[in-house]
Design a protein around this motif. Structure first.
Motif, PDB file in Angstrom:
ATOM      1  N   TYR A 127       0.837  -1.210   0.000  1.00  0.00           N
ATOM      2  CA  TYR A 127       0.000   0.000   0.000  1.00  0.00           C
ATOM      3  C   TYR A 127       0.867   1.254   0.000  1.00  0.00           C
ATOM      4  O   TYR A 127       0.599   2.223  -0.725  1.00  0.00           O
ATOM      5  N   ASP A 179       3.961   1.668  -1.061  1.00  0.00           N
ATOM      6  CA  ASP A 179       4.627   1.847  -2.349  1.00  0.00           C
ATOM      7  C   ASP A 179       3.676   2.446  -3.377  1.00  0.00           C
ATOM      8  O   ASP A 179       4.055   3.329  -4.159  1.00  0.00           O
ATOM      9  N   ILE A 180       2.440   1.969  -3.382  1.00  0.00           N
ATOM     10  CA  ILE A 180       1.447   2.480  -4.327  1.00  0.00           C
ATOM     11  C   ILE A 180       1.182   3.962  -4.086  1.00  0.00           C
ATOM     12  O   ILE A 180       1.056   4.754  -5.029  1.00  0.00           O
TER      13      ILE A 180
END
Length: 206
Positions: A62, A64-65
């Motif tokens: 999450y 990284d996104i």
């Protein structure tokens, strides 16, 4: 009823999400991170959930996104050091391992973390699909952590919400958000009191 709402603009500083196992805390924390990011806050995620193998990996995905940092901490002092390194961040969201409200040892371990870092928000997350008496029992046990706000998760998994008002009235804590699904960041919203009251009235009519 106005006192049961906290604006997301107030959700700043060290924010710790606590609660029982299996209620979707990690997914909820990711949703809160997305909201803070959308509000142009400088956000970081920290997890002390080292019990579940996939918990840290899930949060890192999450993070990284969303393009925000994520940290894993194993001890209270590790958490304290990490938070000190993030002092320039507006909002630091701290995920915790689910704790059984019937396990005093686990709750004691959680309190050590809390006493060490003194979060600004300690949000008690409770599943919508439980009875009022169970919600109250959970709140009473987690009172050792002195929560100062509530989130109800999994509204999509229940057909009754009278327990919301019962717990809010009993705990005197404000209701921050309600989640109603697994999608990040979509399935979360601030409570609309008029809508919730109408839902309860419809329940009574059935």
């Amino acid at each position: 009823m106005k006192n049961i709402i906290i604006s997301e603009k107030d959700l700043e500083g060290k924010v710790m999400l606590i609660g029982p196992t299996g209620i979707g805390k990690t997914t909820t924390l990711a949703k809160l991170a997305a909201i803070a990011k959308k509000d142009n806050k400088k956000v970081a995620i920290v997890t002390i959930d080292t019990y579940r193998i996939a918990a840290a990996d899930q949060l890192k995905i999450y993070a990284d996104i969303m393009g925000i940092p994520a940290h894993v901490c194993y001890t209270p002092m590790d958490l304290k050091t990490t938070l000190e390194s993030l002092v320039d961040y507006d909002t630091i969201l701290i995920d915790t391992a689910g704790r059984s409200h019937k396990n005093d040892i686990q709750l004691g371990e959680l309190k050590v973390f809390i006493d060490t870092v003194k979060p600004d928000f300690k949000i008690l997350a409770i599943s919508s699909n439980i009875k009022t008496i169970d919600a109250i029992n959970i709140y009473e046990k987690f009172s050792i952590a002195s929560p100062n706000a509530l989130i109800f998760t999994k509204k999509d998994e229940t057909s009754t919400i009278g327990q919301y008002f019962s717990l809010i009235n009993y705990s005197k804590l404000p209701l921050l958000y309600i989640t109603n699904g697994q999608k990040v960041p979509d399935d979360i919203k601030k409570p609309n009191i008029s809508e919730l009251i109408q839902e309860v009235l419809e329940e009574v009519k059935k």
